[in-house]
Design a protein around this motif. Structure first.
Motif: not given
Ligand code: DHB
Ligand code: SAH
Ligand code: MG
Length: 208
Positions: A1, A34, A125, A128, A151-152, A155
């Motif tokens: 990220m 995370h 969550d 992914k 979540d996520n 990206r």
């Molecule tokens: C990341 C962010 C998250 O919210 C998660 O659940 C797992 C990984 C990350 O930024 O890599």
């Protein structure tokens, strides 16, 4: 990220300072950062309370930060189950949760088949790349009226870069295709910026 832009960080801090003075403060035990942001955790609690949730399933525990927010929404006698693959994460989470949730250790695709539903809210969550499979399991463990949150799913906008073949990204497109083709859900996705960067979450209501 990508790193978060400074105003996103500052505004997340402002929101937390103004509104979230009682946010949980779990021990982090050196685990990766995370977890959901504080405003997102507060949203999870609010959604669970709006649902009148009495049973909640979380897939992906880490240190139990989102779990602690969800736990606040539960009435006495409520049920909160959280699934975590990494035994070290589960150990940190168990200490933070102090019995507020049942932590089940193992890859979620192996532990999900052992669960009995329905759950009123499911928060996805974990890894992914498995989001579409987790959506299928969430539906299996749902009833009409269940809310599924994932979540996520954005990206950094990579969601819409069809040349991006990272399995963790391609999975978010399959996840959306499944939401689109599943007649049992009404869903949307909200893009987010904040202290954790640019991402987004989906919410899906199981309608029948
Ligand atoms: C990341 C962010 C998250 O919210 C998660 O659940 C797992 C990984 C990350 O930024 O890599
Ligand atoms: N929900 C947490 C953050 C979870 S981070 C919060 O917001 O506070 C993602 C977690 O999923 C990590 O702890 C990782 O170990 C776990 N995970 C990764 N693969 C998994 C799998 N196959 N099954 C269950 N958990 C998994
Ligand atoms: Mg997350």
């Amino acid at each position: 990220m990508q790193r978060a832009c400074q105003p996103w960080v500052d505004v997340d801090r402002y929101i937390a300072d103004q509104l979230l003075g009682d946010a949980p403060v779990p021990a982090h035990g050196g685990l990766p950062p995370h977890d959901v942001s504080p405003p997102q955790g507060a949203l999870l609690e609010l959604l669970a309370r709006l649902m009148g949730a009495r049973s909640i399933l979380e897939i992906g525990t880490l240190a139990g930060y989102s779990t602690l927010w969800l736990a606040r929404a539960l009435p006495p006698g409520g049920r909160l189950v959280t699934l975590e693959a990494d035994p070290r994460h589960a150990e940190v989470a168990r200490a933070n949760l102090a019995g507020a949730a049942e932590v089940i250790v193992g890859p979620a695709l192996e532990t999900l088949p052992t669960l009995t539903g329905p759950f009123d809210l499911v928060f996805i969550d974990a890894d992914k790349r498995s989001n579409a499979e987790y959506l299928r399991w969430a539906l299996r463990l749902s009833r009409p009226g269940t809310l599924i949150v994932a979540d996520n799913v954005v990206r950094d906008g990579r969601l819409v870069d069809r040349g991006d073949e990272d399995p963790a990204i391609a999975a978010q497109r399959r996840f959306h295709e499944m939401l689109a083709s599943e007649p049992r859900v009404e869903a949307t996705t909200i893009q987010t910026v904040g202290g954790k960067g640019y991402d987004g979450f989906s919410i899906a209501l199981v309608t029948d």
